[in-house]
Write a protein that holds these residues in place. Structure first.
Motif, PDB file in Angstrom:
ATOM      1  N   ALA A   2       2.203 -13.842  47.393  1.00  0.00           N
ATOM      2  CA  ALA A   2       1.885 -15.077  48.102  1.00  0.00           C
ATOM      3  C   ALA A   2       0.421 -15.407  47.870  1.00  0.00           C
ATOM      4  O   ALA A   2      -0.405 -14.514  47.667  1.00  0.00           O
ATOM      5  N   GLY A   3       0.125 -16.700  47.920  1.00  0.00           N
ATOM      6  CA  GLY A   3      -1.243 -17.143  47.696  1.00  0.00           C
ATOM      7  C   GLY A   3      -1.291 -18.206  46.622  1.00  0.00           C
ATOM      8  O   GLY A   3      -0.259 -18.792  46.267  1.00  0.00           O
ATOM      9  N   PRO A   4      -2.467 -18.465  46.067  1.00  0.00           N
ATOM     10  CA  PRO A   4      -2.570 -19.453  44.991  1.00  0.00           C
ATOM     11  C   PRO A   4      -1.694 -19.053  43.813  1.00  0.00           C
ATOM     12  O   PRO A   4      -1.611 -17.866  43.469  1.00  0.00           O
ATOM     13  N   PRO A   5      -1.039 -20.009  43.159  1.00  0.00           N
ATOM     14  CA  PRO A   5      -0.101 -19.663  42.074  1.00  0.00           C
ATOM     15  C   PRO A   5      -0.796 -19.040  40.859  1.00  0.00           C
ATOM     16  O   PRO A   5      -1.915 -19.399  40.511  1.00  0.00           O
ATOM     17  N   MET A   6      -0.091 -18.118  40.247  1.00  0.00           N
ATOM     18  CA  MET A   6      -0.501 -17.512  38.983  1.00  0.00           C
ATOM     19  C   MET A   6       0.745 -17.360  38.126  1.00  0.00           C
ATOM     20  O   MET A   6       1.760 -16.824  38.566  1.00  0.00           O
ATOM     21  N   THR A   7       0.676 -17.856  36.889  1.00  0.00           N
ATOM     22  CA  THR A   7       1.795 -17.794  35.951  1.00  0.00           C
ATOM     23  C   THR A   7       1.448 -16.811  34.850  1.00  0.00           C
ATOM     24  O   THR A   7       0.385 -16.918  34.239  1.00  0.00           O
ATOM     25  N   LEU A   8       2.348 -15.861  34.584  1.00  0.00           N
ATOM     26  CA  LEU A   8       2.113 -14.846  33.564  1.00  0.00           C
ATOM     27  C   LEU A   8       3.170 -14.975  32.471  1.00  0.00           C
ATOM     28  O   LEU A   8       4.378 -14.956  32.756  1.00  0.00           O
ATOM     29  N   LEU A   9       2.699 -15.110  31.229  1.00  0.00           N
ATOM     30  CA  LEU A   9       3.580 -15.346  30.088  1.00  0.00           C
ATOM     31  C   LEU A   9       3.506 -14.167  29.126  1.00  0.00           C
ATOM     32  O   LEU A   9       2.423 -13.708  28.774  1.00  0.00           O
ATOM     33  N   HIS A  10       4.656 -13.726  28.658  1.00  0.00           N
ATOM     34  CA  HIS A  10       4.780 -12.482  27.885  1.00  0.00           C
ATOM     35  C   HIS A  10       4.705 -12.716  26.382  1.00  0.00           C
ATOM     36  O   HIS A  10       4.639 -13.844  25.886  1.00  0.00           O
ATOM     37  N   GLY A  11       4.763 -11.607  25.640  1.00  0.00           N
ATOM     38  CA  GLY A  11       4.645 -11.645  24.190  1.00  0.00           C
ATOM     39  C   GLY A  11       5.959 -11.435  23.460  1.00  0.00           C
ATOM     40  O   GLY A  11       7.035 -11.368  24.055  1.00  0.00           O
ATOM     41  N   PHE A  12       5.847 -11.328  22.157  1.00  0.00           N
ATOM     42  CA  PHE A  12       6.973 -11.065  21.250  1.00  0.00           C
ATOM     43  C   PHE A  12       6.976  -9.572  20.927  1.00  0.00           C
ATOM     44  O   PHE A  12       5.911  -9.009  20.637  1.00  0.00           O
ATOM     45  N   PRO A  13       8.136  -8.927  20.942  1.00  0.00           N
ATOM     46  CA  PRO A  13       9.490  -9.458  21.137  1.00  0.00           C
ATOM     47  C   PRO A  13      10.053  -9.097  22.506  1.00  0.00           C
ATOM     48  O   PRO A  13      11.238  -8.818  22.626  1.00  0.00           O
ATOM     49  N   SER A  14       9.242  -9.081  23.518  1.00  0.00           N
ATOM     50  CA  SER A  14       9.608  -8.431  24.770  1.00  0.00           C
ATOM     51  C   SER A  14      10.036  -9.409  25.858  1.00  0.00           C
ATOM     52  O   SER A  14      10.863 -10.281  25.622  1.00  0.00           O
ATOM     53  N   SER A  15       9.466  -9.281  27.057  1.00  0.00           N
ATOM     54  CA  SER A  15       9.925 -10.069  28.197  1.00  0.00           C
ATOM     55  C   SER A  15       8.868 -10.016  29.296  1.00  0.00           C
ATOM     56  O   SER A  15       7.846  -9.333  29.176  1.00  0.00           O
ATOM     57  N   SER A  16       9.161 -10.695  30.394  1.00  0.00           N
ATOM     58  CA  SER A  16       8.258 -10.701  31.546  1.00  0.00           C
ATOM     59  C   SER A  16       8.060  -9.312  32.136  1.00  0.00           C
ATOM     60  O   SER A  16       7.081  -9.071  32.854  1.00  0.00           O
ATOM     61  N   CYS A  17       8.951  -8.379  31.827  1.00  0.00           N
ATOM     62  CA  CYS A  17       8.820  -7.013  32.348  1.00  0.00           C
ATOM     63  C   CYS A  17       7.552  -6.329  31.833  1.00  0.00           C
ATOM     64  O   CYS A  17       7.100  -5.347  32.408  1.00  0.00           O
ATOM     65  N   ASP A  18       6.949  -6.863  30.770  1.00  0.00           N
ATOM     66  CA  ASP A  18       5.660  -6.341  30.310  1.00  0.00           C
ATOM     67  C   ASP A  18       4.616  -6.342  31.424  1.00  0.00           C
ATOM     68  O   ASP A  18       3.663  -5.558  31.393  1.00  0.00           O
ATOM     69  N   TRP A  19       4.768  -7.262  32.380  1.00  0.00           N
ATOM     70  CA  TRP A  19       3.794  -7.412  33.453  1.00  0.00           C
ATOM     71  C   TRP A  19       4.118  -6.573  34.688  1.00  0.00           C
ATOM     72  O   TRP A  19       3.400  -6.667  35.700  1.00  0.00           O
ATOM     73  N   ALA A  20       5.177  -5.777  34.644  1.00  0.00           N
ATOM     74  CA  ALA A  20       5.649  -5.088  35.851  1.00  0.00           C
ATOM     75  C   ALA A  20       4.573  -4.222  36.498  1.00  0.00           C
ATOM     76  O   ALA A  20       4.448  -4.181  37.730  1.00  0.00           O
ATOM     77  N   ARG A  21       3.777  -3.515  35.695  1.00  0.00           N
ATOM     78  CA  ARG A  21       2.759  -2.613  36.256  1.00  0.00           C
ATOM     79  C   ARG A  21       1.513  -3.362  36.715  1.00  0.00           C
ATOM     80  O   ARG A  21       0.693  -2.817  37.450  1.00  0.00           O
TER      81      ARG A  21
END
Length: 286
Positions: free
Chosen positions: A32-51
């Motif tokens: 919650a709070g101000p929005p932040m959008t995180l975009l992933h790389g090739f060839p993976s997915s948004s799960c790259d940002w899990a940690r």
């Protein structure tokens, strides 16, 4: 259940209007709070940002999509994928979610999507305010990009479809291993990336997704100009041991944009969100 399967189970697929049709796009929302959008790389997915997500979610409402053709999003087989379309997807997702302003964080493939969004901002056509843009290891300058051999082969019109058809988890792990820093145990991450690719037989479109490298060359002037002349605050978090877009790209970034904050991760390869998540989160929140 853990890893990418848990990540997907805690998100949702949403219908997004894209072009003349509708696509189902996976989105994970946290915090919650101000929005932040995180975009992933090739060839993976948004799960790259899990940690990285947990500390960021303490201060921000996070929006983490899988691009079209990636992860748990739709993977149309007979489709001409492009970075411009992925930028359209991000804009459509923002409209769907009611996002009026956001911090944008992009890694690898997604840095080009971010550059296209910066170009649209410069033209006055972007409906969403970009509060700041954080960029991590990616091909900002196509002339400096050093693709892995498998990427070059996938781009070949004859070899590419054959490689996609024959791709296995073992092939992918072998191809990814050199992109991580020596000594980092990337086994579990590589397995998750394979699961991301192979979901819905997505490996069969790898030769279509790789065309982003040609997009970068074609739109070099537009995207480099957008990057270097933007009035949006920029910051960089960079794995210096990355053989694809590492120290050699960092040198140009510092030369062309000397006032932009730059965090050099000297013991990290191509995957800062996976290899050094705490330091990445700290740099973004700084």
């Amino acid at each position: 259940m853990g890893g990418i399967e848990q990540w997907w189970s805690e998100g949702a697929r949403v219908a997004i209007r894209l072009g003349a049709g509708e696509r189902m796009i996976f989105v994970r929302r946290l915090g919650a709070g101000p929005p932040m959008t995180l975009l992933h790389g090739f060839p993976s997915s948004s799960c790259d940002w899990a940690r990285v997500a947990a500390p960021l979610a303490e201060q921000h409402a996070l929006l983490l999509p899988d691009f079209l053709g990636f992860g748990a999003s739709d993977k149309p087989a007979d489709h001409d994928y492009s970075l411009h379309e992925q930028a359209d997807l991000v804009e459509a997702l923002w409209a769907h979610e009611g996002v009026g302003s956001t911090v944008l964080v992009a890694h690898d493939y997604a840095v080009s999507v971010a550059q296209e969004l910066l170009a649209r901002h410069a033209e006055g056509t972007l409906a969403v305010e970009l509060v700041a843009v954080h960029l991590l290891n990616g091909g900002l300058y196509p002339d400096l990009h050093r693709p892995e051999p498998i990427q070059t082969a996938l781009l070949d019109p004859e070899q590419g479809p054959r490689i996609s058809a024959q791709m296995t988890q073992e092939h992918l792990v072998a191809a990814l291993r050199p992109t991580f820093a020596a000594g980092f145990d990337a086994t579990a991450d590589c397995v998750d990336i394979w699961r991301s690719i192979s979901r819905d037989a997505g490996q069969l479109i790898a030769h279509r997704l790789i065309r982003y490298m040609s997009d970068r060359v074609r739109h070099t002037e537009r995207w480099v100009t957008a990057l270097e002349t933007t009035d949006v605050p920029l910051a960089f978090v960079w794995g210096m041991l990355d053989p694809i877009s590492g120290a050699h790209v960092a040198e140009r970034i510092r030369e062309r944009m000397p006032s932009a904050p730059f965090t050099a991760l000297r013991d990290v390869g191509h995957w800062p969100p996976l290899e050094a998540p705490r330091r990445v989160a700290d740099a973004i929140l700084d």
